[in-house]
Design a protein around this motif. Structure first.
Motif, PDB file in Angstrom:
ATOM      1  N   GLN A 114       1.054  -1.111  -0.256  1.00 12.83           N
ATOM      2  CA  GLN A 114      -0.095   0.118  -0.050  1.00 12.83           C
ATOM      3  C   GLN A 114       1.421   1.090   0.387  1.00 12.83           C
ATOM      4  O   GLN A 114       0.718   2.626  -0.409  1.00 12.83           O
ATOM      5  CB  GLN A 114      -1.051  -0.209   1.083  1.00 12.83           C
ATOM      6  N   HIS A 115       1.470   0.939   0.527  1.00 14.90           N
ATOM      7  CA  HIS A 115       2.821   2.133   0.670  1.00 14.90           C
ATOM      8  C   HIS A 115       3.278   2.605  -1.272  1.00 14.90           C
ATOM      9  O   HIS A 115       4.200   4.038  -1.621  1.00 14.90           O
ATOM     10  CB  HIS A 115       3.840   1.771   1.314  1.00 14.90           C
ATOM     11  N   VAL A 116       3.634   0.984  -2.047  1.00 13.85           N
ATOM     12  CA  VAL A 116       4.485   1.203  -2.965  1.00 13.85           C
ATOM     13  C   VAL A 116       3.569   1.834  -4.176  1.00 13.85           C
ATOM     14  O   VAL A 116       3.762   2.346  -4.977  1.00 13.85           O
ATOM     15  CB  VAL A 116       5.228  -0.103  -3.450  1.00 13.85           C
ATOM     16  N   ARG A 117       2.405   1.234  -3.969  1.00  6.19           N
ATOM     17  CA  ARG A 117       1.699   1.606  -5.002  1.00  6.19           C
ATOM     18  C   ARG A 117       1.336   2.486  -5.571  1.00  6.19           C
ATOM     19  O   ARG A 117       1.533   2.986  -6.678  1.00  6.19           O
ATOM     20  CB  ARG A 117       0.077   1.012  -4.913  1.00  6.19           C
ATOM     21  N   PRO A 118       1.128   3.634  -4.816  1.00  6.09           N
ATOM     22  CA  PRO A 118       1.088   5.283  -4.842  1.00  6.09           C
ATOM     23  C   PRO A 118       2.341   5.901  -5.574  1.00  6.09           C
ATOM     24  O   PRO A 118       2.342   6.584  -6.629  1.00  6.09           O
ATOM     25  CB  PRO A 118       1.470   6.298  -3.714  1.00  6.09           C
ATOM     26  N   LEU A 119       3.915   5.159  -5.673  1.00  2.00           N
ATOM     27  CA  LEU A 119       4.592   5.607  -6.589  1.00  2.00           C
ATOM     28  C   LEU A 119       4.487   5.217  -8.212  1.00  2.00           C
ATOM     29  O   LEU A 119       5.540   5.665  -8.622  1.00  2.00           O
ATOM     30  CB  LEU A 119       5.769   4.852  -6.042  1.00  2.00           C
ATOM     31  N   LEU A 120       3.329   3.955  -8.214  1.00  3.44           N
ATOM     32  CA  LEU A 120       3.621   3.654 -10.134  1.00  3.44           C
ATOM     33  C   LEU A 120       2.326   3.722 -10.377  1.00  3.44           C
ATOM     34  O   LEU A 120       1.807   3.013 -11.721  1.00  3.44           O
ATOM     35  CB  LEU A 120       3.710   1.969  -9.713  1.00  3.44           C
ATOM     36  N   GLU A 121       1.496   4.733  -9.541  1.00  4.49           N
ATOM     37  CA  GLU A 121       0.050   5.283 -10.163  1.00  4.49           C
ATOM     38  C   GLU A 121       0.451   6.060 -12.054  1.00  4.49           C
ATOM     39  O   GLU A 121       1.417   6.670 -12.257  1.00  4.49           O
ATOM     40  CB  GLU A 121      -0.487   6.920  -9.482  1.00  4.49           C
ATOM     41  N   GLY A 122      -0.194   5.343 -12.552  1.00  5.13           N
ATOM     42  CA  GLY A 122      -0.267   6.065 -14.236  1.00  5.13           C
ATOM     43  C   GLY A 122       0.322   5.104 -14.525  1.00  5.13           C
ATOM     44  O   GLY A 122       0.339   4.617 -16.183  1.00  5.13           O
ATOM     45  N   THR A 123       1.485   4.215 -14.485  1.00  3.49           N
ATOM     46  CA  THR A 123       1.551   3.272 -15.057  1.00  3.49           C
ATOM     47  C   THR A 123       1.355   1.525 -14.630  1.00  3.49           C
ATOM     48  O   THR A 123       1.560   1.536 -13.975  1.00  3.49           O
ATOM     49  CB  THR A 123       3.738   3.342 -14.941  1.00  3.49           C
ATOM     50  N   PRO A 124       1.830   1.213 -15.488  1.00  4.36           N
ATOM     51  CA  PRO A 124       1.415  -0.573 -15.679  1.00  4.36           C
ATOM     52  C   PRO A 124       2.100  -1.273 -14.793  1.00  4.36           C
ATOM     53  O   PRO A 124       3.122  -1.643 -14.699  1.00  4.36           O
ATOM     54  CB  PRO A 124       1.376  -0.741 -17.326  1.00  4.36           C
ATOM     55  N   LEU A 125       1.873  -0.775 -13.679  1.00  2.00           N
ATOM     56  CA  LEU A 125       2.823  -1.703 -12.416  1.00  2.00           C
ATOM     57  C   LEU A 125       4.687  -0.978 -12.653  1.00  2.00           C
ATOM     58  O   LEU A 125       5.275  -2.030 -12.699  1.00  2.00           O
ATOM     59  CB  LEU A 125       3.267  -3.867 -11.867  1.00  2.00           C
TER      60      LEU A 125
ATOM     61  N   HIS B 136      13.328   3.108 -11.331  1.00  2.00           N
ATOM     62  CA  HIS B 136      12.111   4.383 -11.661  1.00  2.00           C
ATOM     63  C   HIS B 136      12.330   5.661 -10.715  1.00  2.00           C
ATOM     64  O   HIS B 136      11.933   7.279 -11.485  1.00  2.00           O
ATOM     65  CB  HIS B 136      10.550   3.458 -10.611  1.00  2.00           C
ATOM     66  N   LEU B 137      12.238   5.962  -9.579  1.00  2.00           N
ATOM     67  CA  LEU B 137      12.042   7.039  -9.566  1.00  2.00           C
ATOM     68  C   LEU B 137      13.495   7.848  -9.560  1.00  2.00           C
ATOM     69  O   LEU B 137      13.431   9.090  -9.833  1.00  2.00           O
ATOM     70  CB  LEU B 137      12.550   6.806  -7.312  1.00  2.00           C
ATOM     71  N   MET B 138      14.618   6.859  -9.797  1.00  2.00           N
ATOM     72  CA  MET B 138      15.719   7.726 -10.654  1.00  2.00           C
ATOM     73  C   MET B 138      15.714   9.044 -11.400  1.00  2.00           C
ATOM     74  O   MET B 138      15.852   9.538 -11.821  1.00  2.00           O
ATOM     75  CB  MET B 138      16.790   6.845 -10.898  1.00  2.00           C
ATOM     76  N   ILE B 139      15.220   7.441 -12.521  1.00  2.00           N
ATOM     77  CA  ILE B 139      13.836   8.433 -13.642  1.00  2.00           C
ATOM     78  C   ILE B 139      13.429  10.086 -13.728  1.00  2.00           C
ATOM     79  O   ILE B 139      13.592  10.277 -14.401  1.00  2.00           O
ATOM     80  CB  ILE B 139      13.500   7.758 -14.611  1.00  2.00           C
ATOM     81  N   LYS B 140      12.425   9.156 -12.390  1.00  2.00           N
ATOM     82  CA  LYS B 140      11.479  10.254 -12.081  1.00  2.00           C
ATOM     83  C   LYS B 140      12.456  11.653 -11.766  1.00  2.00           C
ATOM     84  O   LYS B 140      11.430  13.098 -11.819  1.00  2.00           O
ATOM     85  CB  LYS B 140      10.101  10.118 -11.153  1.00  2.00           C
ATOM     86  N   ALA B 141      13.099  11.446 -11.187  1.00  2.00           N
ATOM     87  CA  ALA B 141      14.235  12.680 -10.501  1.00  2.00           C
ATOM     88  C   ALA B 141      14.949  13.389 -11.924  1.00  2.00           C
ATOM     89  O   ALA B 141      15.121  14.770 -11.507  1.00  2.00           O
ATOM     90  CB  ALA B 141      15.308  11.887  -9.404  1.00  2.00           C
ATOM     91  N   GLY B 142      14.765  12.487 -13.185  1.00  4.77           N
ATOM     92  CA  GLY B 142      15.521  13.294 -14.449  1.00  4.77           C
ATOM     93  C   GLY B 142      16.297  12.926 -14.708  1.00  4.77           C
ATOM     94  O   GLY B 142      17.076  13.199 -15.571  1.00  4.77           O
TER      95      GLY B 142
END
Length: 276
Positions: free
Chosen positions: A187-198, A228-234
């Motif tokens: 439940q803590h992980v899913r919000p990080l992936l919103e808008g992506t298929p897992l 995924h988060l590194m990419i989100k950071a740019g």
């Protein structure tokens, strides 16, 4: 190709070098293997044994032990800016370490950033333009608190590093093959992936969450979640290397907190740049 290459000279002090990073700018970066011994002061080993392990590693790397600088990790997302005055903190006394910190950044030379692991994900950052660097510790709590993003932001804020110039690496850690989690974690992980298929975007078809039963348990890919988060950071996807080593699968090479039921040592990640 696996970015963390095992080196076993001498055989009782094995290191995995982040090979492509150790070829320019005076950089050294990597991860220790089990054969290097426990490197953490908090798991019950004799104090002098741990210090001797740390000294052997720095000696093998050709670095002075006085450069060894570490933090007291708390599974958070605080990023500490390491200055010359911090050099050597925590190298011999745990209470002297940089407190409540799971990421460190610096642009200082002749200073070695060090963190400790036994399944959590080591994250490495380097900007070849500003010559600034960062090292982070990302268990599931640090991951969902976006320590990867906080580290990139702090590099930008402090040194003017542009995310598109930063190179990143993700070191040996527990893999999705072994890291089973429950609904509390999910439940803590899913919000990080919103808008992506897992999390499949950017990830070449890798499923970060591999749901497999009806009881809301799943296998989690912490390495690719941090990518995924590194990419989100740019950071550009092409600028991120990721290790295939699983610390739980390979307890002949690594310590694993999960596989060994919490009774085990710690490997260390390290990163530093020597002055010319």
């Amino acid at each position: 190709m696996e970015p963390f290459q095992l080196r076993t000279v001498p055989v009782d002090n094995a290191l995995l070098l982040l090979q492509s990073w150790c070829e320019s700018d005076g950089l050294t970066a990597g991860f220790t293997a089990r054969q290097a011994g426990n490197t953490a002061l908090h798991v019950g080993d004799e104090h002098d044994t741990v210090i001797n392990n740390r000294r052997r590693i720095t000696d093998q790397l050709g670095w002075p032990f006085g450069a060894f600088t570490c933090a007291e990790q708390v599974h958070g997302n605080h990023v500490h800016v390491v200055t010359r005055e911090d050099a050597g903190k925590g190298r011999e006394v745990r209470q002297d370490a940089i407190q409540s910190t799971d990421a460190m950044i610096t642009n200082e030379t002749d200073l070695m950033l060090v963190m400790f692991f036994a399944d959590c994900v080591p994250l490495y950052f380097y900007d070849p333009v500003t010559k600034s660097m960062g090292l982070a510790h990302a268990g599931w709590k640090g991951t969902v608190s976006e320590v990867a993003i906080r580290t990139v932001e702090k590099l930008s804020e402090t040194y003017g590093a542009k995310p598109e110039n930063i190179i990143g690496a993700i070191g040996p850690s527990i893999g999705s093959c072994c890291y089973e989690v429950d609904e509390f974690v999910l439940q803590h992980v899913r919000p990080l992936l919103e808008g992506t298929p897992l999390g499949n975007d950017f990830l070449e078809g890798v499923n970060i969450i591999q749901q497999y039963e009806s009881n809301n348990r799943a296998f989690l890919d912490l390495k690719h979640l941090n990518r995924h988060l590194m990419i989100k950071a740019g950071i550009l996807p092409s600028n991120i290397e990721i290790s295939s080593w699983c610390t739980s699968c390979r307890t002949d090479i690594f310590f694993s907190h999960r596989k060994e039921n919490g009774v085990t040592g710690r490997m260390m990640s390290w990163m530093g740049r020597k002055s010319r």
